[in-house]
Enzyme design. Structure first.
Site, PDB file in Angstrom:
ATOM      1  N   HIS A 100      -4.530   6.960  -0.177  1.00 54.83           N
ATOM      2  CA  HIS A 100      -3.750   5.726  -0.049  1.00 54.83           C
ATOM      3  C   HIS A 100      -4.342   4.668  -0.966  1.00 54.83           C
ATOM      4  CE1 HIS A 100      -6.864   4.794   2.990  1.00 54.83           C
ATOM      5  NE2 HIS A 100      -6.571   3.530   2.819  1.00 54.83           N
ATOM      6  N   GLU A 137       0.852  -1.187   0.000  1.00 54.08           N
ATOM      7  CA  GLU A 137       0.000   0.000   0.000  1.00 54.08           C
ATOM      8  C   GLU A 137       0.888   1.238   0.000  1.00 54.08           C
ATOM      9  OE1 GLU A 137      -3.216   0.285   2.784  1.00 54.08           O
ATOM     10  OE2 GLU A 137      -4.081  -1.627   2.190  1.00 54.08           O
TER      11      GLU A 137
HETATM   12 ZN    ZN Z   1      -7.389   1.862   3.664  1.00 54.85          ZN
END
Ligand code: ZN
Length: 158
Positions: free
Chosen positions: A100, A38
């Site tokens: 994100h 991520e």
């Molecule tokens: Zn998230």
């Protein structure tokens, strides 16, 4: 297919534009491979009434914690960029929110995301809702997050 530039709340009261470099930054961090972690950063932009124009998305710093299903922003690097842009733009380019990635085609916020977003929304210096963007593999999730609870989810205008 690149992400869409123009977004609006369902009542069309808040319009959002994502500048070309912002789209490019989000696009380049899509979690394409199973091993991709991520990523995330902050969103900087200008406000025009209730409308928002995002001009820059910061990229992960070496201090951020990045895992496949987890991203934790270490504020230092991102907030120093925000401060620099605010000063360089004579107080027009400001912090407007966060982004994100998720390893999902069409992303959806987690419980943790929501807790974090409400917290960030409450700390915004100008008292406005926080713009939250999740970058999925095929689409974006865009919400105007209030100090508590859920805000309007924005949809693309084509
Ligand atoms: Zn998230």
């Amino acid at each position: 297919m690149p992400f869409i530039n123009s977004w609006a709340t369902p009542d069309r009261r808040v319009l959002l534009s994502l500048a070309e470099p912002v789209i490019a930054t989000l696009d380049s961090h899509i979690q394409v491979r199973p091993s991709d972690c991520e990523a995330g950063g902050i969103l900087l932009g200008t406000v025009h009434g209730s409308n928002i124009a995002v001009v820059e998305a910061t990229v992960p710093t070496t201090w951020d914690k990045r895992l496949r299903f987890f991203f934790e922003r270490m504020p230092s690097g991102h907030s120093s960029i925000a401060r620099a842009r605010w000063n360089a733009s004579r107080s027009t380019v400001r912090y407007v929110g966060e982004w994100h990635t998720h390893p999902q085609d069409y992303p959806w916020p987690s419980t943790l995301d929501r807790i974090e977003w409400n917290k960030l929304s409450r700390t915004r210096a100008d008292g406005r809702p926080m713009l939250a963007v999740i970058v999925g593999r095929k689409g974006l999730y865009v919400e105007l997050v209030p100090h508590a609870g859920t805000g309007p989810v924005m949809t693309p205008m084509e």
